[in-house]
Enzyme design. Structure first.
Site, PDB file in Angstrom:
ATOM      1  CE  LYS A 263      -3.381   2.519   2.900  1.00  0.00           C
ATOM      2  NZ  LYS A 263      -4.277   2.465   4.070  1.00  0.00           N
ATOM      3  CG  ASP A 268      -5.900   7.677   4.716  1.00  0.00           C
ATOM      4  OD1 ASP A 268      -6.801   8.295   4.113  1.00  0.00           O
ATOM      5  OD2 ASP A 268      -6.087   6.627   5.366  1.00  0.00           O
ATOM      6  CE  LYS A 275      -6.898   8.420   8.154  1.00  0.00           C
ATOM      7  NZ  LYS A 275      -7.529   7.248   8.765  1.00  0.00           N
ATOM      8  CG  ASP A 345     -10.251   7.021   6.751  1.00  0.00           C
ATOM      9  OD1 ASP A 345      -9.166   7.008   6.126  1.00  0.00           O
ATOM     10  OD2 ASP A 345     -10.337   7.201   7.980  1.00  0.00           O
ATOM     11  NE  ARG A 349     -11.140  -1.555   3.492  1.00  0.00           N
ATOM     12  CZ  ARG A 349     -11.750  -1.740   4.658  1.00  0.00           C
ATOM     13  NH1 ARG A 349     -12.886  -2.411   4.723  1.00  0.00           N
ATOM     14  NH2 ARG A 349     -11.218  -1.262   5.760  1.00  0.00           N
TER      15      ARG A 349
END
Ligand code: BES
Ligand code: MN
Ligand code: ZN
Length: 496
Positions: A263, A268, A275, A345, A349
């Protein structure tokens, strides 16, 4: 950096020797030193001024009675409890002490660090690895560093073992340490500097250095390949995404290719499922999986195992803008499976889904992915264990064995039929990227499993282990470089 010798020349100033508990009478080099010092070492031991306890370090000054100016005696604890892990710690401890004392050269009596459970070659590997790891310093951006640069320039290894074999073991250990340090450096870099493009440049540099094949897919090529999951995450970004592939062909007689997928989210924010202001700090480290894979590739480039490897790194940041993807969006992954985005978020995946599919397109017959994937794994396992899931017990056994060998423990989480049902519970698409917070480390893994399909696969969630807030004997606080060594060791030992 290393020299190997079988006797002292008479010009050395600093000697390091190890001492197990209850070694009486003294043995080897230390016995000879004790004799020249007329029993002084034995006396100091009796008085308790020298301790053989694990991690104790005593420094003695022969004051002209031998040619040595100073001798470090490293306590090794009980011989029964001695092994590779203990040795790495003890060597890290000694390296830190030498650095603190500003010693740039030393001789180390390697044979005093061996036992029934640790032969000379293993000790040499542990020493070289620990020297690299313990000397690691964060590459910061200060005009004036807080500390003067400290480095051990030359370490002479004193041993009766075969010098060329010891040199080879030192080389292996140093490669493992350096690959880990490179991973640490990438993870510690801020996202305004380490963009997806810079990560791709790092991969290209490795490819040039080691002769890997290198392919960097740009956005347009990803569009052609239908990488809708990867592109959705990048949709709000001002930084172009990169799908980075490195190929190492080390065995043309084998039909197997190990796929490593890491990854590479350079930052992020969470996207529209943003967040919190405290949760967002530190998210520059969300490319820890990519760093582990690149660190492993560096080790592989140095050690050239007889295996075929394809490394795939999906890289972008996950940010907000008018063009960003949103909760409720339905996207089509490269595999054709549709995904309902319930949480932007849960982006890891998504990028990994297309990267796993792409690794299979590049011929991967076995897959290991590494990712800072979920806060859930930290809740479940804390900061010492990497969470693991698999669809293949035999492959899992090989990854665990490597992780044990490297002192990077992993712990398996299950994926049940019910978990898979939850991942498939979307009303709108084949899969949901966020079916609720219960067991969400498992949900992320169950999602990835749908993309690994029949290919043997192990997933490593390093959200809790890629960064530490504690300084240790083998490195500062910050990035750990976790899994670079485990992946490389797994590849070196891989058997079908
Ligand atoms: N990058 C994070 C996971 C993470 C959290 C890494 C803390 C390191 C420290 C990941 O993309 C994420 O945000 N996961 C969410 C998933 C959730 C929305 C299903 C999480 O774990 O909260
Ligand atoms: Mn996230
Ligand atoms: Zn993330």
């Amino acid at each position: 950096m290393f020299k190997v010798m079988d006797t002292l020349t008479g010009n050395e100033e600093t000697l390091i020797t190890g001492l197990f508990k209850k070694t009486q009478p003294l043995q080897g080099t230390l016995a000879a030193i004790d004799e020249s010092l007329e029993g002084h070492v034995t006396a100091l031991l009796k008085e308790g001024d020298i301790s053989a306890d694990s991690m104790a370090v005593a420094k003695i000054f022969p004051l002209g009675k031998t040619h040595l100016k100073r001798i470090y005696i490293s306590g090794l604890g009980r011989e029964k409890e001695w092994g590779f892990e203990a040795a790495r710690e003890a060597f890290g401890n000694i390296v830190k002490r030498l650095l603190a004392d500003r010693k740039t050269e030393a001789v180390i009596d390697l044979d005093s660090f061996t036992s029934e459970h640790l032969n000379g070659l293993e000790a040499a590997h542990a020493l070289a690895e620990a020297l690299e790891l313990a000397s690691y310093k964060i590459k910061d951006y200060k005009h004036k560093s807080n500390e003067p640069e400290k480095k051990i320039e030359e370490l002479t290894v004193l041993t009766k073992e075969d010098a060329s074999e010891i040199k080879a073991a030192l080389f292996v250990g140093a490669a493992h340490g350096r690959g880990t340090n490179s991973a640490r450096t990438l993870v510690n870099m801020p996202s305004n500097i380490l963009t997806a493009n810079e990560l791709a440049e790092h991969a290209k540099m490795l490819a040039d250095r080691y002769g890997f094949e290198c392919e960097i897919l740009e956005k347009e090529e990803m569009q052609k390949l239908g990488m809708g999951a990867m592109l959705a995450v990048n949709q709000g970004s001002a930084e172009p995404p990169k799908m980075i592939t490195l190929k190492y062909n080390g065995n043309e007689n084998s039909t197997e290719t190990i796929g490593l997928v890491g990854k590479g989210i350079t930052f992020d924010t969470g996207g529209y499922s943003i967040k919190t202001k405290s949760g967002i700090v530190g998210m520059k480290t969300d490319m820890g999986g990519a760093a582990a894979v690149l660190g492993a590739m560096e080790i592989i480039g140095e050690l050239k195992p007889e295996q075929n490897v394809v490394a795939v790194i999906p890289s972008t940041d996950n940010v907000i803008s008018a063009t960003a993807f949103k909760p409720d969006d339905v996207i089509i992954s490269m595999s054709g499976k549709t995904i309902e985005v319930l949480n932007t978020d849960a982006e890891g995946r998504l990028v990994l889904a297309d990267a796993i599919t792409y690794a299979k397109h590049h011929g991967a017959t076995h897959l290991v992915d590494v990712a800072t994937l979920t806060g859930g794994v930290i809740v479940a396992l804390g900061n010492d264990m990497t969470g693991a899931t698999t669809n293949n017990d035999a492959l899992y056994e090989q990854v665990t064995a490597a992780s044990k060998e490297c002192g990077e423990p992993i712990w398996q989480l299950p994926i049940t039929e019910k978990d898979t049902k939850r991942v498939k519970s979307s009303k709108m698409a084949d899969l949901s990227n966020s079916p609720g917070r219960e067991g969400h480390a498992i949900m992320a893994a169950a999602f990835l499993k749908e993309f690994a399909e029949d290919t043997p696969w192990v997933h490593l969630d390093i959200a809790g282990t890629s960064v530490t807030n504690k300084e240790s004997r083998l490195g500062p606080s910050g990035a750990t470089g976790v899994m670079a060594r485990t992946l490389a060791t797994f590849i070196e030992n891989f058997e079908v």
